[in-house]
Design a protein around this motif. Structure first.
Motif: not given
Length: 267
Positions: A94, A100, A249
């Motif tokens: 990430l 997210i 995401v």
């Protein structure tokens, strides 16, 4: 600011106002209209009738916003909740600025604000990317990878993670890549799926002798192993602090224009 608490209060206030209007205030307005019309020989004109029946602005706003707020509360509390990644502790999985989605029912249904678990479903698995309330400051949400389950023996020495006495397999993918100069990009396998991590070969990092994860707790680490404030420093995550499992995401925004080119599942 506890957004869940604010949302619950907003739903309660707007719902109460709408209910009071349905039960008491609206019938009272109609009774006053009937009384006013009975006192005239020709009755009230349309404009006067509309004025007599007009809802006060708190009722009007509550009637409009209550259903929307209720749906948002239910979805956010029991289905899915959005979060933004504020730091690089989970790179390369990430990135800073990733938005997210977190599955709120994977680990069981919990009440908002009190976080009491109503329905027990699945337990976190080794390798899950989990959002939880930071044990030292419950108003702050953290995101890390689950490394140790209750009863596991965890050790971390010389950049190597050991679970129950066995070294976790790693495979070197790239040295000093453009995305993270000076870092080693490795593939690590925890649980069923492989994921990528960063290690800094020049930084010895924390050394942690073997410890046992207590019942009802979890041991977590960031994928950016040498730049992550995780269980190696502050301890275990209590089960009651779990928020949910990060699974996708859906947008990236770093201050410019939002980007949807990085939409992906989280492994």
């Amino acid at each position: 600011m506890d957004f869940s608490l604010l949302l619950v209060v907003a739903v309660a206030v707007t719902g109460l106002i709408w209910l009071l209007d349905l039960v008491w205030w609206r019938p009272a307005r109609r009774r006053r209209l009937v009384t006013a019309e009975a006192g005239t020989t020709e009755g009230l004109d349309e404009r006067a009738r509309e004025k007599a029946l007009k809802e006060p602005w708190p009722v009007d706003y509550s009637r409009s916003f209550f259903p929307v707020l209720l749906v948002v509360l239910l979805l956010r509390s029991f289905v899915v909740e959005p979060f933004q990644i504020p730091s690089g502790s989970m790179r390369p999985t990430l990135e800073v600025g990733d938005f997210i989605l977190v599955n709120k029912f994977t680990y069981g249904l919990r009440l908002p604000v009190t976080h009491t678990r109503l329905v027990e479903l699945n337990e976190p698995e080794r390798g899950d990317v989990m959002v939880f309330r930071f044990p030292d400051e419950p108003s702050v949400n953290f995101i890390k990878r689950v490394v140790g389950l209750p009863g596991d023996r965890i050790r971390y020495e010389g950049k190597q993670l050991y679970v129950n006495g066995e070294p976790v397999a790693k495979l070197l993918l790239d040295e000093a890549g453009a995305a993270a100069p000076g870092e080693l990009l490795l593939e690590e396998r925890l649980g069923a799926l492989a994921h990528r991590i960063y290690n800094n070969p020049r930084d010895p990092g924390p050394q942690m002798r073997e410890l046992v994860v207590p019942e009802g707790h979890y041991f977590t680490m960031g994928d950016n192993r040498d730049h992550s404030n995780d269980s190696r420093y502050w301890g275990f995550v209590p089960e009651e602090n779990i928020v949910g499992r990060a699974f996708a995401v859906w947008m990236h925004w770093d201050g410019g224009l939002p980007s949807f080119g990085s939409v992906r599942r989280i492994h």
